[in-house]
Design an enzyme around this catalytic site. Structure first.
Site, PDB file in Angstrom:
ATOM      1  N   ASP A  24      10.514 -11.204   3.141  1.00  0.00           N
ATOM      2  CA  ASP A  24      11.680 -11.251   2.328  1.00  0.00           C
ATOM      3  C   ASP A  24      12.219 -10.332   0.947  1.00  0.00           C
ATOM      4  OD1 ASP A  24      13.695 -13.992   1.675  1.00  0.00           O
ATOM      5  OD2 ASP A  24      12.563 -13.664  -0.172  1.00  0.00           O
TER       6      ASP A  24
ATOM      7  N   LYS B 270       7.505 -20.713   3.886  1.00  0.00           N
ATOM      8  CA  LYS B 270       8.026 -19.395   2.994  1.00  0.00           C
ATOM      9  C   LYS B 270       7.202 -19.312   2.485  1.00  0.00           C
ATOM     10  CE  LYS B 270      11.843 -17.272   2.228  1.00  0.00           C
ATOM     11  NZ  LYS B 270      12.595 -16.911   2.508  1.00  0.00           N
TER      12      LYS B 270
HETATM   13  P1  NAD Z   1      15.460  -6.772  -1.264  1.00  0.00           P
HETATM   14  O1  NAD Z   1      14.770  -6.365  -2.503  1.00  0.00           O
HETATM   15  O2  NAD Z   1      15.884  -5.639  -0.019  1.00  0.00           O
HETATM   16  O3  NAD Z   1      16.902  -6.263  -1.981  1.00  0.00           O
HETATM   17  C1  NAD Z   1      17.294  -7.667  -3.245  1.00  0.00           C
HETATM   18  C2  NAD Z   1      18.245  -6.713  -4.117  1.00  0.00           C
HETATM   19  O4  NAD Z   1      19.019  -7.674  -5.255  1.00  0.00           O
HETATM   20  C3  NAD Z   1      18.203  -5.781  -4.623  1.00  0.00           C
HETATM   21  O5  NAD Z   1      18.949  -4.524  -4.977  1.00  0.00           O
HETATM   22  C4  NAD Z   1      17.866  -6.146  -6.673  1.00  0.00           C
HETATM   23  O6  NAD Z   1      18.029  -4.821  -6.986  1.00  0.00           O
HETATM   24  C5  NAD Z   1      18.896  -6.875  -6.391  1.00  0.00           C
HETATM   25  N1  NAD Z   1      19.180  -7.808  -7.058  1.00  0.00           N
HETATM   26  C6  NAD Z   1      17.827  -8.551  -7.877  1.00  0.00           C
HETATM   27  N2  NAD Z   1      18.430  -9.044  -8.991  1.00  0.00           N
HETATM   28  C7  NAD Z   1      20.287  -9.279  -9.181  1.00  0.00           C
HETATM   29  C8  NAD Z   1      20.592  -9.577 -10.008  1.00  0.00           C
HETATM   30  N3  NAD Z   1      20.895 -10.412 -11.286  1.00  0.00           N
HETATM   31  N4  NAD Z   1      22.039  -9.176 -10.239  1.00  0.00           N
HETATM   32  C9  NAD Z   1      22.324  -8.041  -8.934  1.00  0.00           C
HETATM   33  N5  NAD Z   1      21.011  -7.641  -8.091  1.00  0.00           N
HETATM   34  C10 NAD Z   1      19.897  -8.314  -8.417  1.00  0.00           C
HETATM   35  O7  NAD Z   1      16.313  -7.796  -0.816  1.00  0.00           O
HETATM   36  P2  NAD Z   1      17.014  -8.397   0.347  1.00  0.00           P
HETATM   37  O8  NAD Z   1      15.930  -9.084   1.861  1.00  0.00           O
HETATM   38  O9  NAD Z   1      18.337  -7.450   0.145  1.00  0.00           O
HETATM   39  O10 NAD Z   1      16.900  -9.957   0.323  1.00  0.00           O
HETATM   40  C11 NAD Z   1      18.133 -10.421  -0.032  1.00  0.00           C
HETATM   41  C12 NAD Z   1      18.224 -12.293  -0.700  1.00  0.00           C
HETATM   42  O11 NAD Z   1      18.962 -12.683   0.882  1.00  0.00           O
HETATM   43  C13 NAD Z   1      17.608 -12.968  -0.854  1.00  0.00           C
HETATM   44  O12 NAD Z   1      17.942 -14.117  -1.345  1.00  0.00           O
HETATM   45  C14 NAD Z   1      16.346 -13.429   0.207  1.00  0.00           C
HETATM   46  O13 NAD Z   1      15.864 -14.564   0.678  1.00  0.00           O
HETATM   47  C15 NAD Z   1      17.991 -13.438   0.688  1.00  0.00           C
HETATM   48  N6  NAD Z   1      18.083 -12.971   2.581  1.00  0.00           N
HETATM   49  C16 NAD Z   1      17.006 -12.116   3.193  1.00  0.00           C
HETATM   50  C17 NAD Z   1      16.787 -11.770   4.430  1.00  0.00           C
HETATM   51  C18 NAD Z   1      15.900 -10.270   5.166  1.00  0.00           C
HETATM   52  O14 NAD Z   1      15.947 -10.144   6.640  1.00  0.00           O
HETATM   53  N7  NAD Z   1      16.026  -9.763   4.418  1.00  0.00           N
HETATM   54  C19 NAD Z   1      16.969 -13.036   5.491  1.00  0.00           C
HETATM   55  C20 NAD Z   1      17.596 -14.164   4.742  1.00  0.00           C
HETATM   56  C21 NAD Z   1      18.164 -14.194   3.431  1.00  0.00           C
END
Ligand code: NAD
Length: 424
Positions: free
Chosen positions: A145, A105
Site C-alpha cells: 500500500d 489492513k
Molecule cells: P504511493 O505511496 O505510491 O503514492 C502516493 C502519492 O500520493 C505520492 O505521490 C505522494 O507524494 C502523494 N501524496 C501524498 N499526500 C498528498 C497530498 N496531500 N496531495 C497530493 N499528493 C499527495 O501510494 P499508492 O500505492 O499510489 O496509493 C495511493 C492511494 O491508492 C492510497 O489511498 C492507497 O490506499 C490507494 N490504493 C493503492 C493500491 C495499490 O495497489 N498501490 C490499491 C488500491 C488503493
C-alpha cells in the site's frame, strides 16, 4: 487531509447499506466491528545504535468470503481507526470485484523515507515476526500500500518462511517477479481504474477522448493511471504529489520524462518537460503553472482523480469541484458529508471500492498462481483483469440504474448481498 474519524465514516456507510439491503441484525453487528485487531510495538536498532520503537497494527475485518486481504502501509499517520476503515473497505471491495477474500489492513506508524535500507528491512522483518501467528496464505494475505513495495513483500515472505519453516509464496502478494510475484501487479490498480472509468463512461454515453483530467497523487496508482487514461485519449492537464504539482491546460504529454524528473529531484513541482529537459524555464512555453496539491481537485476539468490519501474531498472543498466525474483511486478520499454535496450537485462519483479494485484483483491472480505453482503471461493477467473490472463496473452501473441510487450505494448493496450469500 485527514478530518473526522474515518472508521466512524466507514461505519456510517455500512449503516446506509444495511438499511438498503435489510441486513440481518447479527451480520450487521459483526460487520460493524472487525473480527480482530492486533496492536504491536516494534523495537529495532537504528544504524547509530539507538533502539527505537514504532507502533504497528493489523486489522482483520471479515473473513466471511475468504482469507483476510489488504495492504500494509508505512506512514507516520497510520493509526488503528484508519486501519479499521481501510480493512472494512477491503471487505467491501473484494465482494464487489467478486474475489474470494475478506478484508484486512495494517501498517507501521513510520516515515520510511527517514530510514536507511537496513533499518527498513529490520523493521519489516520485526513486523513479520509479530504478524506471523495471524497471517498465512489461507488466513490473512497482506500486500503493498502507501510507501510499501515488492521489496518489502519479498522480505515478509522470506522472514515468514524462515519462522514457519515452510514454502509459503502466497503469504503476501505484490512480490517481485523473482520471488513469486505476478506479471502486471505493479500497474494493476492504475490499469483497473482506467478500465472501470471506460466502462462507466460507456454507460453514461460519454467518450473519453478529449476529456480533461487532473490527478492528485503521482505514486504507483496515479502514475500508471495517468498513462492508461492518456492511452484512452483523455488529456492529462494536472498532476500533483505531496509537495506540489503542475497544471498545463493544453495537456501534459511526456509522462516518462516527468516521472524521471520526479525521481531525480524528489518532487513533481517544476518538472516542466520539453524533450528530455525538465525544468521551470519550460513553464511559460508550455503555458503551465505551479499548483498546490489541494488545488488539483478544484481545477476546471472533466474528471478529477484523488489518488493520494483519504479525506481529500471534504465539505470545505466539495462545493468547489468543477469536474462532472470523480474517479476515486485513493481509498476513502471523499468524506460522507462531501459525498452528499457532490451527489446534490450531480457529480458522478466512481467509488473507491470499485475504482481501485484492480490491485486486489491481480493480487488474487498472484495468489492463485502461487497456489498452483503457475506463472501467467502478462496478456493473461490483463485479460483476466479486464474481465473482472468490466463485469464489476457493469454490475454496479446496472444496480445503480435499477435502484435509482448512486454508484457508491449500488456498490455497497452488491457487496452486502454477496456477503449475505456466503454467510447463510
Ligand atoms: P504511493 O505511496 O505510491 O503514492 C502516493 C502519492 O500520493 C505520492 O505521490 C505522494 O507524494 C502523494 N501524496 C501524498 N499526500 C498528498 C497530498 N496531500 N496531495 C497530493 N499528493 C499527495 O501510494 P499508492 O500505492 O499510489 O496509493 C495511493 C492511494 O491508492 C492510497 O489511498 C492507497 O490506499 C490507494 N490504493 C493503492 C493500491 C495499490 O495497489 N498501490 C490499491 C488500491 C488503493
Amino acid at each position: 487531509m485527514k478530518e473526522a474519524n474515518l472508521w466512524e465514516d466507514a461505519r456510517g456507510r455500512l449503516e446506509i447499506a444495511a438499511k438498503q439491503t435489510s441486513l440481518e441484525p447479527l451480520l450487521h453487528a459483526r460487520l460493524a466491528e472487525p473480527d480482530r485487531v492486533v496492536e504491536m510495538s516494534l523495537s529495532i536498532q537504528m544504524d547509530d545504535g539507538r533502539i527505537k520503537e514504532f507502533p504497528a497494527f493489523r486489522v482483520q475485518h471479515s473473513n466471511i468470503r475468504g482469507p483476510y486481504k489488504g495492504g500494509l502501509r508505512y506512514h507516520p499517520r497510520v493509526d488503528m481507526d484508519e486501519a479499521k476503515a481501510l480493512a472494512f473497505w477491503m471487505t467491501m471491495k473484494c465482494a464487489i470485484a467478486d474475489i474470494p477474500f475478506g478484508g484486512g489492513k495494517g501498517g507501521i506508524a513510520v516515515n520510511p523515507k527517514e530510514l536507511s535500507a537496513g533499518e527498513l528491512e529490520r523493521l519489516t522483518r520485526e513486523f513479520t515476526r509479530k504478524l506471523a501467528p495471524v497471517i498465512g496464505s489461507d488466513k490473512d494475505v497482506p500486500a503493498p500500500d502507501v510507501n510499501t513495495n515488492a521489496k518489502i513483500m519479498d522480505w515478509i515472505r522470506d522472514e515468514y518462511e524462515q519462522i514457519t519453516h515452510t514454502n509459503a509464496p502466497g503469504v503476501v502478494t505484490g512480490k517481485s517477479l523473482e520471488h513469486g510475484g505476478s506479471e502486471g501487479r505493479t500497474e494493476a490498480t492504475g490499469l483497473g481504474g482506467a478500465l472501470v472509468l471506460s466502462s462507466i463512461l460507456k454507460t453514461l454515453g460519454r467518450d473519453p477522448r478529449g476529456m480533461t483530467v487532473a490527478i492528485q497523487g503521482f505514486g504507483n496508482v496515479g502514475s500508471y493511471l495517468a498513462r492508461y487514461l492518456k492511452k484512452m485519449g483523455c488529456v492529462i492537464v494536472a498532476l500533483s504529489d505531496s509537495k506540489g504539482g503542475l497544471y498545463i491546460p493544453r495537456g501534459i504529454t511526456d509522462l516518462d520524462a516527468i516521472e524521471e524528473c520526479k525521481e531525480r529531484s524528489g518532487r513533481l513541482a517544476g518538472c516542466y518537460c520539453v524533450g528530455s529537459v525538465c525544468d521551470l524555464s519550460n513553464m511559460e512555453s508550455l503555458g503551465g503553472k505551479d499548483i498546490q496539491p489541494e488545488d488539483t481537485l478544484t481545477l476546471p476539468v472533466d474528471i478529477v482523480v484523488p489518488a493520494a490519501l483519504e479525506g481529500a474531498i471534504t465539505k470545505e472543498n466539495a462545493h468547489k469541484i468543477q469536474a462532472s466525474i470523480v474517479l476515486e483511486m485513493a481509498n476513502g478520499p471523499t468524506t460522507s458529508e462531501a459525498d452528499e454535496i457532490l451527489s446534490q450537485r450531480g457529480v458522478t462519483v466512481i467509488p473507491d471500492v470499485l475504482a481501485n479494485s484492480g490491485g486486489v484483483a491481480v493480487s488474487y491472480f498472484e495468489w492463485l498462481q502461487n497456489k498452483s505453482d503457475e506463472h501467467w503471461k502478462v496478456e493473461r493477467v490483463y485479460e483476466a483483469l479486464q474481465e473482472k473490472m468490466e463485469t464489476a463496473a457493469a454490475k454496479v452501473a446496472e444496480v445503480a440504474a435499477s435502484r435509482n441510487c448512486s454508484l457508491r450505494d449500488a456498490a455497497y448493496i452488491i457487496a452486502l448481498e454477496r456477503i449475505v450469500q456466503k454467510y447463510s
